[in-house]
Each structure stands twice: as C-alpha cells, then as structure tokens.
Design a protein around this motif. Structure first.
Motif, PDB file in Angstrom:
ATOM      1  N   THR A  18     115.112  75.697  48.153  1.00 10.52           N
ATOM      2  CA  THR A  18     115.920  76.916  48.139  1.00 10.52           C
ATOM      3  C   THR A  18     116.545  77.158  49.507  1.00 10.52           C
ATOM      4  OG1 THR A  18     114.428  77.866  46.499  1.00 10.52           O
ATOM      5  CG2 THR A  18     115.889  79.383  47.643  1.00 10.52           C
ATOM      6  N   VAL A  64     112.533  75.773  41.141  1.00  8.11           N
ATOM      7  CA  VAL A  64     113.115  76.732  42.088  1.00  8.11           C
ATOM      8  C   VAL A  64     114.509  77.187  41.654  1.00  8.11           C
ATOM      9  CG1 VAL A  64     111.800  75.772  44.008  1.00  8.11           C
ATOM     10  CG2 VAL A  64     114.133  74.973  43.613  1.00  8.11           C
ATOM     11  N   PHE A  79     109.095  76.271  47.926  1.00  5.87           N
ATOM     12  CA  PHE A  79     110.488  76.694  47.742  1.00  5.87           C
ATOM     13  C   PHE A  79     111.391  76.225  48.884  1.00  5.87           C
ATOM     14  CE2 PHE A  79     108.455  79.113  44.554  1.00  5.87           C
ATOM     15  CZ  PHE A  79     109.419  79.536  43.658  1.00  5.87           C
ATOM     16  N   ILE A 124     112.445  84.943  50.877  1.00 11.93           N
ATOM     17  CA  ILE A 124     111.644  84.279  49.845  1.00 11.93           C
ATOM     18  C   ILE A 124     110.260  83.988  50.426  1.00 11.93           C
ATOM     19  CG2 ILE A 124     111.432  82.274  48.333  1.00 11.93           C
ATOM     20  CD1 ILE A 124     114.476  82.015  48.569  1.00 11.93           C
ATOM     21  N   SER A 158     114.840  83.191  44.504  1.00  7.33           N
ATOM     22  CA  SER A 158     115.230  81.799  44.697  1.00  7.33           C
ATOM     23  C   SER A 158     116.574  81.513  44.029  1.00  7.33           C
ATOM     24  CB  SER A 158     114.153  80.866  44.125  1.00  7.33           C
ATOM     25  OG  SER A 158     114.560  79.516  44.229  1.00  7.33           O
TER      26      SER A 158
END
Length: 384
Positions: free
Chosen positions: A280, A340, A277, A270, A249
């Motif tokens: 991200t 994150v 997330f 990811i 991340s």
C-alpha cells in the motif's frame, strides 16, 4: 570467484533479490513517517538482510547431497519448535494479534518458527518425492496412492500445528506449497482430476454455507475470522472497526493514481504499514508505475527460479525445491497484493522480501540461498 564465473550460478536471481531488498528499504523508510512505533524498522530490516546474506553464503558450504541428508533432521527440528511454541509460557512465546507464533529471545528479538518451517517442509517434500521415485516409482494409481499418503502425513503435521497457533495465513501457505509440489511430482492425471473435483466441491460448499447458513461455518472458524470475511466484502461498512485497515488501504492505493504522491508524500494513515500492508505504501507513494515495477520484480524473481529448475534435467530433489519456492513466493505475492487492494480476504500473509520482519526475511533468504546453491552446482553439458 573463478569457479563462480565458470558455473551456472544465476547472478540474475541475485539481482532480483537485491532489487526487492532495495524496494523494501525505500518503502519501509517511507512508512516510518507515521511514527507509529519508536523502533527504527529501516535499520532493523537492513540488519536482517545482512544476516540473510550470511545465511546464503553459509549454505554454499554444503552440496545438494549433504542438504538432502540433513533434510529429515531439519524437518524434525522445525516440528519440535512448533510444538515448543504451543506449550511455552507467554513470557517465552508471547501472543501477538491473537496468534501465538513467536519465540522471544531477550536482547535479540522474536523469531517465528513457522516461517522457517515452510522451507523445511519444501525440503522434506522434495526428499520424499525423490526417494519415492527411486524406490517405488510413479505413474500408476497404486504407486501414486502410497506417495500421497507420505506427502499427506509430512504436510498435515506442520499445517495443523501452525493452525493451532491461530496463524491461518501461514498454514494456508503450507497447504498451497504441498498442492504445488503434488501437481508437478508426476502423479497420474486421474488423481489430479479427482483432486480438482474435490477442491471445487469444497469451495462451492463453503460459498453456499456462507450465503445461506453462515453460523455453520462457526463449527471450524471463530467469529473473528467470519467477521474478516464480512469486512472484506464491504470494508467501508465496517470502517470504524474491523474493516478500518482495508478501507484505508484501498483509499491509499487509489489516491496514488499513476505516479504517486512522492517518497514522503503519503497522507492516508495505515496501521502496521511497514508490515503486511507495505505494498500500500508503494502504491500510494509511487503510484501505478511503482506498484507495477515491484510486481515486475516478483515476476522476474519467479522466472529466474523457473529457469534454474528447467536446467536440472532429472534431478528430482532440486526441481521440487525450486517448485516449492515458486509456489511459496507466488502465493505470498498474489495473496498479499490481493488482500491489501480488497480483491482477496485479509489473511495476515506478508509480502516476502518487502514486508518488515526478521523471520520472514531470514527464512526466505534461506530458501533462495538453496536455489542459488542449486544453480551454482548445476553441471554444464557440451551439447545442452
């Protein structure tokens, strides 16, 4: 429609919700290039937002006095659901990522009762605050002591039940909501100072234990949670294991630089990018500019709820609901973006209205629907 236009209905809050919903769909669509799952998360998220809109419209059927009277029943219903999740067999309440927090509905999907319990808790704390102010009053140490006892028992039950589900993140959100509401309830400043002193002392004690006697923390934490702290402090050292997601991340966010790599230009894989997330994905695809734009949308959302709360004058129930929603949305945003990017430990808290998840979207829309209802029913004064 005429009544809507003539009322104090906050259409700017609606715009902020729509902007975040659109951002969510764009980010989730971008994350699906990894094809980690066969499910079309974008289509599902659009359906959840549509259902959330129906919930918002349904809330407008009720006035705030009716919602206040329904609050104890909603609170008890939420508690019963949390208890049911704990004792239900795994075929009905499956364990996901170590947490038993979902109820499975065949053909429909999974619902997470703790997400709705956050809204029920806000309503219940607003209900208690209003009743206490009207019947007992606030300001003295004795009056505020009785108020805090009520708040404690109303909040500790759902917090503990969610913690038993091994969902530390959601229980932490409930704790933050409770603290937010206590601080704006009008209690004596001496009690607030005492609370701050206790909080600072507890945090200092935990830090000292972590530095000099980490095994002591295992008395109320499991090994996995302690390892999460180690991986947060040095994610690249644990990159092959528990720190994999965080290290990737950080790389993805940094590689986005100013303007990002483009809609489908992300290159850093990811896991679960569509969920916790999701920020991200925004930072990698649209860079610093895109990330700041999303953060601005959240600031604008919170600003509009603050504006609605200010217009409530002496309507305690409505004000506390707005404050609870501000606390919930603000903490979710701060914690998720912080985790994150490596600034805060990973707690599994989603980014509200952005992360994929039916329960999160529906519960958040339910809470925002109540706030919109408050704005719609706010009286206009000639010399306001």
């Amino acid at each position: 429609m005429k009544k809507l236009m003539e009322s104090n209905f906050d259409e700017k809050l609606v715009i902020s919700i729509l902007l975040l919903a659109l951002s969510s769909c764009i980010a989730i669509s971008s994350s699906q290039k990894y094809q980690q799952y066969e499910q079309n998360f974008l289509l599902s998220q659009i359906i959840w937002f549509c259902l959330g809109t129906i919930i918002v419209l349904f809330i407008f059927v009720f006035d705030m006095e009716q919602i206040r009277k329904l609050t104890p029943y909603l609170y008890v219903f939420g508690i019963l659901l949390l208890i049911f999740v704990l004792f239900a067999p795994n075929t009905i309440a499956p364990i996901r990522n170590g947490a038993k927090s979902w109820i499975l509905f065949p053909g429909i999907g999974q619902i997470q009762p703790s997400e709705f319990m956050k809204i029920f808790l806000i309503l219940m704390l607003a209900y208690i605050t209003k009743n206490h102010k009207e019947k007992i009053g606030m300001g003295s140490v004795s009056q505020d002591g009785k108020y805090l006892i009520k708040i404690f028992f109303a909040s500790i039950i759902p917090i503990y039940l969610v913690y038993l589900q091994n969902d530390f993140g959601t229980s932490l959100v409930m704790l933050v909501i409770t603290i937010f509401i206590i601080f704006v309830s009008g209690i004596n400043w001496k009690i607030i100072v005492g609370f701050l002193g206790m909080a600072i002392s507890v945090i200092a004690l935990l830090v000292l234990l972590f530095l000099y006697s980490p095994n002591t923390l295992l008395l109320f934490m499991d090994t996995y949670q302690l390892d999460r702290i180690y991986s947060w402090l040095n994610p690249f050292q644990y990159e092959a294991g528990i720190g994999y997601q965080l290290s990737k991340s950080i790389l993805a966010i940094g590689s986005g630089m100013i303007s990002g790599k483009g809609y489908y230009g992300g290159q850093v894989y990811i896991p679960e990018a569509h969920s916790d997330f999701i920020f991200t994905m925004v930072a990698e695809a649209f860079g610093f500019i895109g990330a700041c734009t999303v953060i601005f949308f959240y600031f604008f959302l919170i600003y509009r709820i603050v504006a609605i709360a200010i217009k409530q004058r002496e309507e305690t129930f409505e004000i506390i609901i707005c404050i609870g929603m501000i606390g919930m949305i603000g903490f979710h945003t701060f914690q998720n973006i912080g985790m994150v990017s490596g600034l805060l430990p990973i707690t599994g808290i989603p980014l509200l209205l952005m992360s994929y998840g039916g329960s999160s979207v529906l519960a958040t829309m339910f809470g925002l629907g109540i706030v919109l209802n408050i704005s719609y029913r706010t009286k206009k004064y000639l010399f306001s």
